[in-house]
Design a protein around this motif. Structure first.
Motif, PDB file in Angstrom:
ATOM      1  N   ASN A 157       5.867  54.827  11.226  1.00  0.00           N
ATOM      2  CA  ASN A 157       6.723  53.713  10.804  1.00  0.00           C
ATOM      3  C   ASN A 157       7.367  53.010  11.997  1.00  0.00           C
ATOM      4  N   ILE A 158       6.567  52.801  13.026  1.00  0.00           N
ATOM      5  CA  ILE A 158       7.067  52.177  14.247  1.00  0.00           C
ATOM      6  C   ILE A 158       7.316  50.689  14.047  1.00  0.00           C
ATOM      7  N   GLY A 159       6.546  50.091  13.170  1.00  0.00           N
ATOM      8  CA  GLY A 159       6.682  48.659  12.931  1.00  0.00           C
ATOM      9  C   GLY A 159       5.435  47.908  13.340  1.00  0.00           C
ATOM     10  N   LYS A 160       5.428  46.639  13.078  1.00  0.00           N
ATOM     11  CA  LYS A 160       4.247  45.826  13.338  1.00  0.00           C
ATOM     12  C   LYS A 160       3.941  45.753  14.838  1.00  0.00           C
ATOM     13  N   PRO A 161       2.681  45.484  15.192  1.00  0.00           N
ATOM     14  CA  PRO A 161       2.329  45.374  16.615  1.00  0.00           C
ATOM     15  C   PRO A 161       3.017  44.194  17.280  1.00  0.00           C
ATOM     16  N   THR A 162       3.666  44.460  18.395  1.00  0.00           N
ATOM     17  CA  THR A 162       4.193  43.410  19.266  1.00  0.00           C
ATOM     18  C   THR A 162       3.832  43.801  20.682  1.00  0.00           C
ATOM     19  N   LEU A 163       3.334  42.859  21.459  1.00  0.00           N
ATOM     20  CA  LEU A 163       2.801  43.151  22.787  1.00  0.00           C
ATOM     21  C   LEU A 163       3.880  43.014  23.840  1.00  0.00           C
ATOM     22  N   ALA A 164       4.347  44.141  24.349  1.00  0.00           N
ATOM     23  CA  ALA A 164       5.438  44.162  25.325  1.00  0.00           C
ATOM     24  C   ALA A 164       5.069  43.438  26.622  1.00  0.00           C
ATOM     25  N   ASP A 165       3.780  43.390  26.933  1.00  0.00           N
ATOM     26  CA  ASP A 165       3.338  42.718  28.154  1.00  0.00           C
ATOM     27  C   ASP A 165       3.731  41.247  28.164  1.00  0.00           C
ATOM     28  N   GLU A 166       3.929  40.674  26.981  1.00  0.00           N
ATOM     29  CA  GLU A 166       4.238  39.249  26.880  1.00  0.00           C
ATOM     30  C   GLU A 166       5.720  38.978  26.656  1.00  0.00           C
ATOM     31  N   ILE A 167       6.518  40.029  26.446  1.00  0.00           N
ATOM     32  CA  ILE A 167       7.942  39.811  26.153  1.00  0.00           C
ATOM     33  C   ILE A 167       8.816  40.752  26.991  1.00  0.00           C
ATOM     34  N   ASN A 168       8.552  40.705  28.307  1.00  0.00           N
ATOM     35  CA  ASN A 168       9.389  41.414  29.278  1.00  0.00           C
ATOM     36  C   ASN A 168       9.521  42.911  29.017  1.00  0.00           C
ATOM     37  N   GLY A 169       8.426  43.519  28.568  1.00  0.00           N
ATOM     38  CA  GLY A 169       8.407  44.962  28.405  1.00  0.00           C
ATOM     39  C   GLY A 169       8.978  45.465  27.098  1.00  0.00           C
ATOM     40  N   ILE A 170       9.288  44.555  26.177  1.00  0.00           N
ATOM     41  CA  ILE A 170       9.874  44.961  24.904  1.00  0.00           C
ATOM     42  C   ILE A 170       8.838  44.758  23.801  1.00  0.00           C
ATOM     43  N   GLY A 171       8.444  45.838  23.144  1.00  0.00           N
ATOM     44  CA  GLY A 171       7.467  45.725  22.079  1.00  0.00           C
ATOM     45  C   GLY A 171       6.938  47.085  21.678  1.00  0.00           C
ATOM     46  N   THR A 172       6.170  47.120  20.609  1.00  0.00           N
ATOM     47  CA  THR A 172       5.641  48.388  20.109  1.00  0.00           C
ATOM     48  C   THR A 172       4.338  48.791  20.790  1.00  0.00           C
ATOM     49  N   ILE A 173       3.690  47.842  21.473  1.00  0.00           N
ATOM     50  CA  ILE A 173       2.463  48.103  22.231  1.00  0.00           C
ATOM     51  C   ILE A 173       2.712  47.700  23.664  1.00  0.00           C
ATOM     52  N   ILE A 174       2.439  48.617  24.609  1.00  0.00           N
ATOM     53  CA  ILE A 174       2.660  48.306  26.017  1.00  0.00           C
ATOM     54  C   ILE A 174       1.563  48.954  26.850  1.00  0.00           C
ATOM     55  N   THR A 175       1.057  48.230  27.830  1.00  0.00           N
ATOM     56  CA  THR A 175       0.057  48.806  28.730  1.00  0.00           C
ATOM     57  C   THR A 175       0.737  49.658  29.798  1.00  0.00           C
ATOM     58  N   HIS A 176      -0.028  50.562  30.386  1.00  0.00           N
ATOM     59  CA  HIS A 176       0.497  51.345  31.501  1.00  0.00           C
ATOM     60  C   HIS A 176       0.923  50.410  32.631  1.00  0.00           C
ATOM     61  N   ASN A 177       0.179  49.323  32.814  1.00  0.00           N
ATOM     62  CA  ASN A 177       0.524  48.332  33.834  1.00  0.00           C
ATOM     63  C   ASN A 177       1.933  47.780  33.614  1.00  0.00           C
ATOM     64  N   SER A 178       2.264  47.475  32.377  1.00  0.00           N
ATOM     65  CA  SER A 178       3.589  46.927  32.093  1.00  0.00           C
ATOM     66  C   SER A 178       4.681  47.984  32.120  1.00  0.00           C
ATOM     67  N   VAL A 179       4.318  49.238  31.875  1.00  0.00           N
ATOM     68  CA  VAL A 179       5.282  50.314  32.115  1.00  0.00           C
ATOM     69  C   VAL A 179       5.677  50.305  33.587  1.00  0.00           C
ATOM     70  N   SER A 180       4.682  50.198  34.462  1.00  0.00           N
ATOM     71  CA  SER A 180       4.949  50.135  35.906  1.00  0.00           C
ATOM     72  C   SER A 180       5.824  48.934  36.246  1.00  0.00           C
ATOM     73  N   LYS A 181       5.530  47.802  35.638  1.00  0.00           N
ATOM     74  CA  LYS A 181       6.222  46.552  35.961  1.00  0.00           C
ATOM     75  C   LYS A 181       7.650  46.504  35.426  1.00  0.00           C
ATOM     76  N   TYR A 182       7.848  46.955  34.196  1.00  0.00           N
ATOM     77  CA  TYR A 182       9.141  46.766  33.540  1.00  0.00           C
ATOM     78  C   TYR A 182      10.007  48.020  33.451  1.00  0.00           C
TER      79      TYR A 182
END
Length: 216
Positions: A157-182
């Motif tokens: 029940n995490i919620g709908k997919p949102t791409l953290a890579d496009e919203i400053n690291g905030i979202g339910t889906i995040i790449t390892h690259n964006s973990v490094s970045k944000y």
């Protein structure tokens, strides 16, 4: 800008992976997204440490998209390798074109992306294929990947997919690259080091996660 289309014509299917790559598939049943009901395989290989997420047991906040970083091992070989080296790092699941294999209970954290991200996310590795692998096989692996990740979002029940890579690291889906970045605590850039060079954008992968999230 790359455009992703699927055109189905009777006995012949044309898959426009990007604006310069066309795949012809005579047997459409071999493409993973046409078999969305196929469940992932649960194969826990070790009694990993049972440490809660920062919000508690069974309460991850999203999913980290990983890829293996090397293309010289099969899914089974990666699992065997991680069984021996888990004290250094381990993830929850590995995915290839055939299946998703969950090796650690996603109710508890793993350690695959640094001390900031580990207490927050389920972590999933996409097995990288060698250069020259067919686009159809790569597409199948992305479909398995997306399907498993969508199931995780639903399961917890995490919620709908949102791409953290496009919203400053905030979202339910995040790449390892964006973990490094944000978030920090790691310097890895996957899966950007693998998917784009093979004609698949992160946005495309996200679109497939979104598709399965609203389909299963």
């Amino acid at each position: 800008m790359k455009k992703y289309l699927i055109i189905m014509l009777a006995s012949l299917s044309i898959y426009l992976v990007s604006n310069d790559q066309i795949i012809f598939a005579k047997d459409v049943e071999k493409i993973g997204y046409l078999v969305i009901e196929r469940p992932h395989t649960l194969e826990k290989i070790k009694d990993f440490p049972k440490l809660p997420y920062r919000s508690g047991v069974g309460r991850p906040e999203g999913v980290i998209l990983h890829s293996t970083g090397e293309n010289d091992k099969t899914l089974e070989e990666w699992i065997s390798y991680e069984e021996k080296t888990w004290e250094n790092a381990f993830v929850h699941a590995f995915v290839d074109d055939r299946k998703a294999v969950e090796i650690a209970d996603p109710n508890y954290l793993c350690w695959g992306a640094g001390k900031v991200a580990n207490p927050r996310y389920v972590q999933v590795e996409l097995v990288e294929f060698p250069d020259g692998t067919s686009k159809i096989k790569m597409m199948q692996s992305i479909e398995q990947y997306a399907h498993y990740i969508a199931r995780v979002l639903k399961q917890f029940n995490i919620g709908k997919p949102t791409l953290a890579d496009e919203i400053n690291g905030i979202g339910t889906i995040i790449t390892h690259n964006s973990v490094s970045k944000y978030l920090g605590g790691t310097t890895h850039t996957d899966p950007y080091n693998y998917l784009p060079k093979n004609g698949f954008s992160i946005k495309y992968v996200f679109s497939r996660i979104n598709y399965y999230y609203y389909s299963i």
